[in-house]
Design a protein around this motif. Structure first.
Motif, PDB file in Angstrom:
ATOM      1  N   LYS A  71       0.835  -1.211   0.000  1.00  0.00           N
ATOM      2  CA  LYS A  71       0.000   0.000   0.000  1.00  0.00           C
ATOM      3  C   LYS A  71       0.867   1.258   0.000  1.00  0.00           C
ATOM      4  N   THR A 106      -6.151  -0.515  -4.891  1.00  0.00           N
ATOM      5  CA  THR A 106      -7.474  -0.910  -4.401  1.00  0.00           C
ATOM      6  C   THR A 106      -7.477  -2.376  -3.978  1.00  0.00           C
ATOM      7  N   ALA A 107      -6.858  -3.229  -4.773  1.00  0.00           N
ATOM      8  CA  ALA A 107      -6.806  -4.661  -4.442  1.00  0.00           C
ATOM      9  C   ALA A 107      -6.052  -4.895  -3.139  1.00  0.00           C
ATOM     10  N   TRP A 108      -4.939  -4.201  -2.924  1.00  0.00           N
ATOM     11  CA  TRP A 108      -4.162  -4.378  -1.694  1.00  0.00           C
ATOM     12  C   TRP A 108      -4.903  -3.812  -0.484  1.00  0.00           C
ATOM     13  N   TYR A 109      -5.645  -2.714  -0.653  1.00  0.00           N
ATOM     14  CA  TYR A 109      -6.451  -2.188   0.455  1.00  0.00           C
ATOM     15  C   TYR A 109      -7.564  -3.171   0.819  1.00  0.00           C
ATOM     16  N   ARG A 110      -8.189  -3.779  -0.170  1.00  0.00           N
ATOM     17  CA  ARG A 110      -9.229  -4.785   0.108  1.00  0.00           C
ATOM     18  C   ARG A 110      -8.632  -5.992   0.823  1.00  0.00           C
ATOM     19  N   PHE A 111      -7.473  -6.430   0.358  1.00  0.00           N
ATOM     20  CA  PHE A 111      -6.783  -7.560   0.995  1.00  0.00           C
ATOM     21  C   PHE A 111      -6.450  -7.220   2.441  1.00  0.00           C
ATOM     22  N   SER A 113      -7.859  -5.059   4.393  1.00  0.00           N
ATOM     23  CA  SER A 113      -9.104  -4.999   5.158  1.00  0.00           C
ATOM     24  C   SER A 113      -9.591  -6.402   5.522  1.00  0.00           C
ATOM     25  N   ALA A 114      -9.511  -7.315   4.568  1.00  0.00           N
ATOM     26  CA  ALA A 114      -9.917  -8.706   4.830  1.00  0.00           C
ATOM     27  C   ALA A 114      -9.005  -9.357   5.865  1.00  0.00           C
TER      28      ALA A 114
END
Length: 150
Positions: A71, A106-111, A113-114
Motif C-alpha cells: 500500500k 485498491t486490491a491491496w487495500y481490500r486484501f 481490510s480482509a
C-alpha cells in the motif's frame, strides 16, 4: 526394525541387530511392541493449541506487513505519477501505468481490510479462510542506493 512403547508413553527403537544382540533386555519391563505408525504418532504429535495460534499469528503478521508495504509503495508511485502529470513532465508510459497502479492499490487495500477480519473468524486459529493475496503490485525487492555507492 522394531519400535516399543512403555507405560509412560516413551518410544524406543531397536534394530534387528540390536534385538539379535540382546537389546530387548535393555528396555524397561513395561515395554510393548508397537507399529511404525504408532511410533510415528508418538514421535510427531499434533501441534498444541498454543503452537497453532503462534503459527497462524505469525502468518497473519507477515501478510499484514506485506500488505502495508504494498500500500505504501503503490501510494508513493501513484503520487509520483500524478505529480508528473500535473506538472507536465509525465510520459505516455506514466499515464498508462496510473490506472493499473490505482487498481493494484485498491486490491491491496481490500486484501488488508480482509486480513483485519481473519482473527475474528469462528474457527480462528485452527480453521482459517485466508483472503486471496493480490497477484500484482510493486516490486518490493528493489532497494534504493546512494549514487556514491553505485
Amino acid at each position: 526394525m522394531s519400535y516399543f512403547k512403555d507405560d509412560a508413553g516413551n518410544c524406543y527403537f531397536l534394530s534387528a541387530e540390536d534385538i539379535a544382540n540382546g537389546g530387548l533386555s535393555l528396555l524397561p519391563a513395561d515395554c510393548v511392541a508397537i507399529t511404525d505408525e504408532e511410533a510415528h504418532a508418538i514421535q510427531n504429535p499434533p501441534p498444541t493449541p498454543q503452537q497453532i495460534l503462534a503459527a497462524q499469528s505469525a502468518k497473519l503478521r507477515g501478510l499484514v506487513q506485506l500488505a502495508s508495504a504494498q500500500k505504501a509503495a503503490l501510494a508513493n508511485r501513484i503520487d509520483d505519477i500524478e505529480f508528473s502529470i500535473a506538472d507536465g513532465s509525465s510520459t505516455p508510459a506514466d499515464e498508462t501505468e496510473l490506472p493499473d497502479r490505482k487498481a493494484q492499490s485498491t486490491a491491496w487495500y481490500r486484501f488488508s481490510s480482509a486480513l483485519g477480519r481473519v482473527s475474528a473468524q469462528a474457527g480462528w486459529p485452527v480453521t482459517v479462510t485466508w483472503p486471496v493475496q493480490p497477484s500484482d503490485g510493486m516490486d518490493l525487492s528493489v532497494s534504493a542506493t546512494s549514487p556514491d555507492t553505485v
